[in-house]
Each structure stands twice: as structure tokens, then as C-alpha cells.
Write a protein that holds these residues in place. Structure first.
Motif, PDB file in Angstrom:
ATOM      1  N   ASP A 144       0.732  -1.075   0.206  1.00 26.67           N
ATOM      2  CA  ASP A 144      -0.351  -0.199   0.043  1.00 26.67           C
ATOM      3  C   ASP A 144       1.026   1.510  -0.057  1.00 26.67           C
ATOM      4  O   ASP A 144       1.322   1.546   0.830  1.00 26.67           O
ATOM      5  N   SER A 145       0.813   1.860  -1.334  1.00 27.15           N
ATOM      6  CA  SER A 145       1.306   3.574  -0.630  1.00 27.15           C
ATOM      7  C   SER A 145       1.383   4.544  -0.094  1.00 27.15           C
ATOM      8  O   SER A 145       2.802   5.158   0.163  1.00 27.15           O
ATOM      9  N   GLN A 146       0.086   3.607   0.543  1.00 27.79           N
ATOM     10  CA  GLN A 146      -0.265   4.863   1.989  1.00 27.79           C
ATOM     11  C   GLN A 146       0.330   4.479   3.383  1.00 27.79           C
ATOM     12  O   GLN A 146       0.928   5.076   4.320  1.00 27.79           O
ATOM     13  N   GLY A 147       0.839   3.280   3.693  1.00 28.35           N
ATOM     14  CA  GLY A 147       0.994   3.065   4.711  1.00 28.35           C
ATOM     15  C   GLY A 147       2.857   2.449   4.393  1.00 28.35           C
ATOM     16  O   GLY A 147       3.449   2.961   3.385  1.00 28.35           O
ATOM     17  N   SER A 148       3.235   2.356   5.815  1.00 26.47           N
ATOM     18  CA  SER A 148       4.862   2.343   5.569  1.00 26.47           C
ATOM     19  C   SER A 148       5.529   0.804   4.736  1.00 26.47           C
ATOM     20  O   SER A 148       5.526   0.564   5.514  1.00 26.47           O
ATOM     21  N   TYR A 149       6.097   1.420   3.825  1.00 28.14           N
ATOM     22  CA  TYR A 149       6.974   0.692   3.009  1.00 28.14           C
ATOM     23  C   TYR A 149       8.012  -0.627   3.634  1.00 28.14           C
ATOM     24  O   TYR A 149       7.678  -1.733   3.090  1.00 28.14           O
ATOM     25  N   ILE A 150       8.353  -0.536   4.278  1.00 28.54           N
ATOM     26  CA  ILE A 150       9.771  -0.560   5.003  1.00 28.54           C
ATOM     27  C   ILE A 150       8.948  -1.933   5.982  1.00 28.54           C
ATOM     28  O   ILE A 150       8.983  -3.765   5.489  1.00 28.54           O
ATOM     29  N   SER A 151       7.800  -1.721   6.710  1.00 32.82           N
ATOM     30  CA  SER A 151       6.718  -3.168   7.838  1.00 32.82           C
ATOM     31  C   SER A 151       6.864  -3.848   6.211  1.00 32.82           C
ATOM     32  O   SER A 151       6.299  -5.230   6.637  1.00 32.82           O
ATOM     33  N   GLN A 152       6.115  -3.470   5.352  1.00 34.09           N
ATOM     34  CA  GLN A 152       5.330  -4.425   4.286  1.00 34.09           C
ATOM     35  C   GLN A 152       6.417  -5.593   4.083  1.00 34.09           C
ATOM     36  O   GLN A 152       5.435  -5.833   3.406  1.00 34.09           O
ATOM     37  N   PHE A 153       7.202  -4.966   3.267  1.00 30.61           N
ATOM     38  CA  PHE A 153       8.195  -5.268   2.519  1.00 30.61           C
ATOM     39  C   PHE A 153       8.900  -6.345   3.415  1.00 30.61           C
ATOM     40  O   PHE A 153       8.383  -7.759   3.235  1.00 30.61           O
ATOM     41  N   ILE A 154       8.859  -5.687   4.868  1.00 30.13           N
ATOM     42  CA  ILE A 154       9.737  -6.985   5.824  1.00 30.13           C
ATOM     43  C   ILE A 154       8.577  -8.355   5.834  1.00 30.13           C
ATOM     44  O   ILE A 154       8.627  -9.617   6.151  1.00 30.13           O
ATOM     45  N   THR A 155       7.431  -7.491   5.850  1.00 29.02           N
ATOM     46  CA  THR A 155       6.338  -8.975   6.427  1.00 29.02           C
ATOM     47  C   THR A 155       5.768  -9.954   5.392  1.00 29.02           C
ATOM     48  O   THR A 155       5.805 -10.889   5.286  1.00 29.02           O
ATOM     49  N   LEU A 156       5.890  -9.011   4.009  1.00 26.62           N
ATOM     50  CA  LEU A 156       5.774 -10.016   2.362  1.00 26.62           C
ATOM     51  C   LEU A 156       6.957 -10.783   2.588  1.00 26.62           C
ATOM     52  O   LEU A 156       7.011 -11.890   2.208  1.00 26.62           O
ATOM     53  N   SER A 157       8.527 -10.672   3.364  1.00 32.75           N
ATOM     54  CA  SER A 157       9.401 -11.409   2.806  1.00 32.75           C
ATOM     55  C   SER A 157       9.056 -12.311   3.564  1.00 32.75           C
ATOM     56  O   SER A 157      10.036 -13.680   3.546  1.00 32.75           O
ATOM     57  N   LEU A 158       8.842 -12.072   5.204  1.00 32.52           N
ATOM     58  CA  LEU A 158       8.783 -13.079   5.594  1.00 32.52           C
ATOM     59  C   LEU A 158       8.213 -14.117   5.276  1.00 32.52           C
ATOM     60  O   LEU A 158       8.471 -15.099   5.921  1.00 32.52           O
ATOM     61  N   THR A 159       6.479 -14.143   5.105  1.00 32.55           N
ATOM     62  CA  THR A 159       6.440 -14.318   5.214  1.00 32.55           C
ATOM     63  C   THR A 159       6.309 -15.327   3.919  1.00 32.55           C
ATOM     64  O   THR A 159       6.259 -16.819   3.659  1.00 32.55           O
ATOM     65  N   PHE A 160       6.749 -14.996   2.415  1.00 33.14           N
ATOM     66  CA  PHE A 160       7.244 -15.685   1.166  1.00 33.14           C
ATOM     67  C   PHE A 160       9.076 -16.503   2.263  1.00 33.14           C
ATOM     68  O   PHE A 160       8.813 -18.032   1.574  1.00 33.14           O
ATOM     69  N   CYS A 161       9.582 -16.911   3.544  1.00 32.75           N
ATOM     70  CA  CYS A 161      10.176 -17.245   3.553  1.00 32.75           C
ATOM     71  C   CYS A 161       9.759 -18.459   4.199  1.00 32.75           C
ATOM     72  O   CYS A 161       9.635 -19.907   4.393  1.00 32.75           O
ATOM     73  N   CYS A 162       8.922 -17.961   5.195  1.00 30.93           N
ATOM     74  CA  CYS A 162       7.648 -19.459   5.720  1.00 30.93           C
ATOM     75  C   CYS A 162       7.101 -20.356   4.609  1.00 30.93           C
ATOM     76  O   CYS A 162       6.960 -20.956   5.547  1.00 30.93           O
ATOM     77  N   LEU A 163       6.906 -19.815   3.858  1.00 21.72           N
ATOM     78  CA  LEU A 163       6.070 -20.545   3.247  1.00 21.72           C
ATOM     79  C   LEU A 163       7.220 -21.672   2.253  1.00 21.72           C
ATOM     80  O   LEU A 163       6.875 -22.882   1.870  1.00 21.72           O
ATOM     81  N   VAL A 164       8.680 -20.646   2.159  1.00 20.91           N
ATOM     82  CA  VAL A 164       9.418 -21.690   1.298  1.00 20.91           C
ATOM     83  C   VAL A 164       9.890 -22.815   2.167  1.00 20.91           C
ATOM     84  O   VAL A 164      10.047 -23.862   2.000  1.00 20.91           O
ATOM     85  N   MET A 165      10.163 -22.506   3.707  1.00 25.73           N
ATOM     86  CA  MET A 165      10.576 -23.194   4.823  1.00 25.73           C
ATOM     87  C   MET A 165       9.473 -24.687   5.040  1.00 25.73           C
ATOM     88  O   MET A 165       9.366 -25.193   4.682  1.00 25.73           O
ATOM     89  N   THR A 166       8.306 -23.850   4.707  1.00 26.40           N
ATOM     90  CA  THR A 166       7.044 -24.865   5.057  1.00 26.40           C
ATOM     91  C   THR A 166       7.077 -26.072   4.078  1.00 26.40           C
ATOM     92  O   THR A 166       7.169 -27.339   3.698  1.00 26.40           O
ATOM     93  N   ILE A 167       7.206 -25.431   2.371  1.00 25.15           N
ATOM     94  CA  ILE A 167       7.439 -26.583   1.170  1.00 25.15           C
ATOM     95  C   ILE A 167       8.490 -27.194   1.354  1.00 25.15           C
ATOM     96  O   ILE A 167       7.949 -28.946   0.652  1.00 25.15           O
TER      97      ILE A 167
END
Length: 77
Positions: free
Chosen positions: A53-76
Motif C-alpha cells: 500500500d503506497s499510503q502505509g509504511s513501505y519497510i514494515s510491509q516489505f518485511i512482512t511480505l519477505s517473512l511470509t515468503f520465507c516461511c512458506l518456502v521453508m514449509t514447502i
């Protein structure tokens, strides 16, 4: 390469010499290979902006997406 492997006759006594590498050395080689690969860089540059979201904090959103991706990859895997 596949045809060449079929044509070449290997003897069963062929010895392959493996080099001993430390875990740190293997990690550094894998990390440098991953960071220099342009395909994942382009993939994430095209995928992540759609979910940020361009209105929100970029860093926190990017970290959340990155951690979610990492967790999914480790689970798979």
C-alpha cells in the motif's frame, strides 16, 4: 549434453574426487549465487509492489511480505 552422456562410456571404477569445503564456505557460495541471480530479483520487483500500500509504511510491509515468503518456502521444502 544428454546425447554426449549416452555416447561416452564411463567405467564403473571412475573415481570422483570431492573437495572438502567448510560449512561457512558453502554458505557464502550459495548466498553469493542467490544474490547475483537476476531472475528472483526481477520476480520480487514485479510481485511485491502489487501488495504494498503506497499510503502505509513501505519497510514494515516489505518485511512482512519477505517473512511470509520465507516461511512458506521453508514449509514447502
Amino acid at each position: 549434453m544428454g546425447i554426449k552422456m549416452w555416447i561416452v562410456q564411463l567405467s564403473l571404477n571412475t573415481h570422483i574426487e570431492l573437495k572438502d569445503k567448510s560449512n561457512a564456505r558453502c554458505y557464502i557460495e550459495g548466498l553469493s549465487l542467490t544474490l547475483s541471480n537476476p531472475k528472483p530479483i526481477l520476480f520480487f520487483m514485479s510481485l511485491f509492489p502489487q501488495f504494498i500500500d503506497s499510503q502505509g509504511s513501505y519497510i514494515s510491509q516489505f518485511i512482512t511480505l519477505s517473512l511470509t515468503f520465507c516461511c512458506l518456502v521453508m514449509t514447502i521444502e
